[in-house]
Scaffold this active site. Structure first.
Site, PDB file in Angstrom:
ATOM      1  CE  LYS A 114      -1.541   2.849   2.893  1.00 67.76           C
ATOM      2  NZ  LYS A 114      -1.409   4.040   2.046  1.00 67.76           N
TER       3      LYS A 114
ATOM      4  CB  CYS B 116      13.255   9.914   8.195  1.00 68.94           C
ATOM      5  SG  CYS B 116      14.005   8.769   7.060  1.00 68.94           S
TER       6      CYS B 116
ATOM      7  CD  GLU C 170      10.349  13.663  11.024  1.00 69.77           C
ATOM      8  OE1 GLU C 170       9.187  13.267  11.174  1.00 69.77           O
ATOM      9  OE2 GLU C 170      11.254  12.988  10.504  1.00 69.77           O
TER      10      GLU C 170
ATOM     11  N   GLY D 147      -8.070   3.416   6.087  1.00 70.76           N
ATOM     12  CA  GLY D 147      -8.684   2.317   5.344  1.00 70.76           C
ATOM     13  C   GLY D 147      -7.721   1.148   5.176  1.00 70.76           C
ATOM     14  CB  VAL D 148      -5.811  -0.036   2.190  1.00 68.27           C
ATOM     15  CG1 VAL D 148      -4.893  -1.206   1.862  1.00 68.27           C
ATOM     16  CG2 VAL D 148      -6.992   0.004   1.222  1.00 68.27           C
ATOM     17  N   GLY D 149      -4.581   0.871   5.086  1.00 67.20           N
ATOM     18  CA  GLY D 149      -3.455   0.791   6.019  1.00 67.20           C
ATOM     19  C   GLY D 149      -3.824   0.046   7.289  1.00 67.20           C
TER      20      GLY D 149
ATOM     21  CD  GLU E   7      13.882   2.035   8.723  1.00 68.10           C
ATOM     22  OE1 GLU E   7      14.127   2.979   9.510  1.00 68.10           O
ATOM     23  OE2 GLU E   7      14.736   1.291   8.268  1.00 68.10           O
TER      24      GLU E   7
ATOM     25  N   GLY F 263      -4.771   3.125  -0.998  1.00 66.57           N
ATOM     26  CA  GLY F 263      -5.687   3.441   0.084  1.00 66.57           C
ATOM     27  C   GLY F 263      -5.066   4.430   1.026  1.00 66.57           C
ATOM     28  CG  ASP F 264      -7.654   6.472   3.627  1.00 65.14           C
ATOM     29  OD1 ASP F 264      -7.833   5.287   3.988  1.00 65.14           O
ATOM     30  OD2 ASP F 264      -8.584   7.298   3.532  1.00 65.14           O
ATOM     31  N   GLY F 265      -4.487   5.671   5.291  1.00 60.74           N
ATOM     32  CA  GLY F 265      -4.097   4.989   6.526  1.00 60.74           C
ATOM     33  C   GLY F 265      -5.271   4.393   7.273  1.00 60.74           C
TER      34      GLY F 265
END
Ligand code: NAD
Length: 486
Positions: free
Chosen positions: A182, A290, A390, A217-219, A257, A213-215
């Site tokens: 994803k 990052c 961050e 949903g599919v995430g 990560e 998908g978004d977090g």
């Protein structure tokens, strides 16, 4: 084969499941926005539970076959992917420039070439894996066997999209896992191209699947799915927490990560390029890295000079559309990130850090697009918001220090622990500090990690190890067999 032309609106609503492109169960349109122009360039669909289930089901059916192939079969797949890379590298670069704003003149080198580099390094590492090895030289009947973890869900961010996808898909497939990818909904186009490349290698159906998908949903569906054995995630610390919580009920392995707040310790005896190297790295990819050394700690005798070097670098940094030729910073990825960076810059001003370059608003001459002024703050005090959080934008915080102990205390006073940096002509000091700094990676005097090394952090930066042999082992379970017939 689809050509990726930013001048044309692409419709890519399908998912790649069980070896073919399939329509979403219930189309849910999502526009991909070009951050240089703020204009939509493509429509994708966000998947639903049924789409996630179909992809996981395909991966589950393919697992037994793929995990029992000879290693040579899986190695061959990577070689074929390298051939595909030569055919599609410019499409990848064009897609990444348009979807996340990496400037076109440097996109191939900074973003796309990670793919062949990682593939070659994974092949080298793969050849060194001992699939069965005795636990001691005189104990041939007690062995450790390596076996694929199972079906893995791979969830990736937008900032270096093909880099992060490659660091997961390729080692997982080499290990014998089957996968559901994803990609980030902000930068999904390069993942489509990768899926087309993988299809062209002739990889058996179901081994690699892609669902957008978004977090929420599919995430989260992947994270809590009972038939997913592992999640490998790169992204924000906040999402890493949500994924760990969602994965807890099925006790699946979660490799994370996450973000960072790298400290760069610059001593007065550092080489003359040290400050420039630090700020260049901090601004790399418009600060969207990052491992950015976003906190520059400078020993007091060198402090004023370092500020002047950083100030002049920031003032001379050009910001322009990603579609313009030349060496410059592009925009940041979207409005949400732009707004967040603005409010963090404002917090630095409000909390009385000394603004020496940049500031809020767009750079002169740019009236649209998510462009940020290259910004440098001096006299940043530990505990200020810009020192703690961050920022993920081109914003450097400079902090003075008097002693080694003080520098280490400031550097380690963060929940993050991805990469820290030391600049000094004294090798004993460098080694001493490298061992004291709390982070997954320490870079001394600009010496970069070798291609065979891992990338990964500790604490709130997550504990995954990506790249090299470590990156393949993430996707392997170790099995102890006693009574093995040598
Ligand atoms: P993000 O966490 O918002 O999104 C990353 C991915 O996770 C996307 O695919 C998103 O759809 C998905 N996601 C979001 N919430 C989720 C949830 N609750 N469950 C499952 N999936 C979810 O991060 P981003 O804004 O795309 O990326 C920026 C962040 O990623 C920064 O914090 C950066 O430091 C971090 N990052 C870390 C590394 C690393 O290797 N340590 C590399 C790149 C980026």
């Amino acid at each position: 084969m689809i050509k990726y032309q930013v001048s044309k609106m692409l419709a890519r609503r399908e998912f790649y499941i069980d070896g073919q492109w399939v329509s979403p169960t219930r189309p849910r349109d999502h526009h991909v926005i070009d951050p240089s122009t703020e204009q939509p360039i493509a429509i994708i669909s966000l998947g639903d539970q049924e789409d996630t289930d179909a992809a996981v089901g395909a991966a589950k059916r393919a697992f037994e076959f793929w995990s029992s192939t000879e290693p040579a079969v899986r190695r061959e797949f990577v070689l074929k992917l390298l051939e595909q890379y030569e055919l599609r590298k410019f499409d990848l670069a064009e897609a990444i420039t348009a979807e996340m704003g990496a400037p076109k003149s440097s996109c191939l080198v900074d973003q796309v070439e990670c793919l062949p580099r990682h593939l070659r390094s994974f092949i080298d590492a793969f050849d060194k894996i001992e699939w069965q090895s005795p636990i001691a030289p005189d104990l041939a009947n007690n062995i450790v066997a390596q076996s694929a973890v199972g079906v893995v869900g791979l969830i990736t961010p937008w900032n270096r999209p093909i880099n992060q996808i490659t660091l997961k898909v390729v080692p997982a497939l080499l290990a014998g896992c089957t996968v559901v990818l994803k990609p980030s909904e902000e930068a999904p186009l390069c993942a489509y191209i990768l899926a087309e490349m993988i299809h062209a290698t002739g990889l058996p159906k179901g081994v690699f699947n892609l669902v957008n998908g978004d977090g929420q949903g599919v995430g989260s569906q992947l994270s809590s799915h009972p038939d997913v054995d592992m999640i490998s995630f790169t992204g924000s610390t906040q999402a890493g927490r949500a994924i760990s919580a969602a994965a807890a009920s099925t006790l699946k392995h979660v490799a994370l990560e996450l973000g960072g707040k790298g400290a760069n310790l610059v001593f007065a005896d550092a080489d003359p390029d040290a400050v420039m190297r630090g700020i260049r790295h901090c601004f790399f990819n418009s600060g969207q890295a990052c491992n950015a050394p976003s906190r520059m700690l400078v020993e007091r005798p060198y402090y004023d000079q370092a500020i002047e070097i950083a100030r002049s670098f920031a003032l001379n940094t050009i910001v322009a559309s990603a579609h313009t030729e030349g060496k410059h910073l592009g925009p940041v990825v979207n409005k949400r990130q732009w707004d967040r960076i603005q409010s963090l810059i404002q917090s630095g001003i409000d909390q009385s850090a000394r603004l020496v370059a940049g500031g809020t608003g767009r750079p002169n001459g740019l009236n649209s697009g998510y462009f940020v002024r290259p910004t440098v703050f001096a006299d940043v005090v530990p505990g200020m918001t810009i020192e703690r959080e961050e920022i993920f934008g081109p914003v450097l915080s400079i902090i003075p220090f008097d002693t080694e102990e003080e520098a280490v205390a400031i550097a380690n006073n963060t929940r993050y622990g991805l990469t820290n940096f030391v600049q000094s002509a004294d090798p004993e000091r460098c080694n001493r500090l490298a061992l004291k700094l709390r982070a997954g990676m320490i870079e001394v005097n600009g010496i970069r990690r070798d291609a065979s090394a891992f990338f990964g952090g500790i604490r709130d930066s997550g504990r995954a190890r990506e790249g090299g042999i470590w990156g393949i082992k993430e996707f392997l379970d170790t099995k102890l067999i006693s009574g093995w017939a040598p």
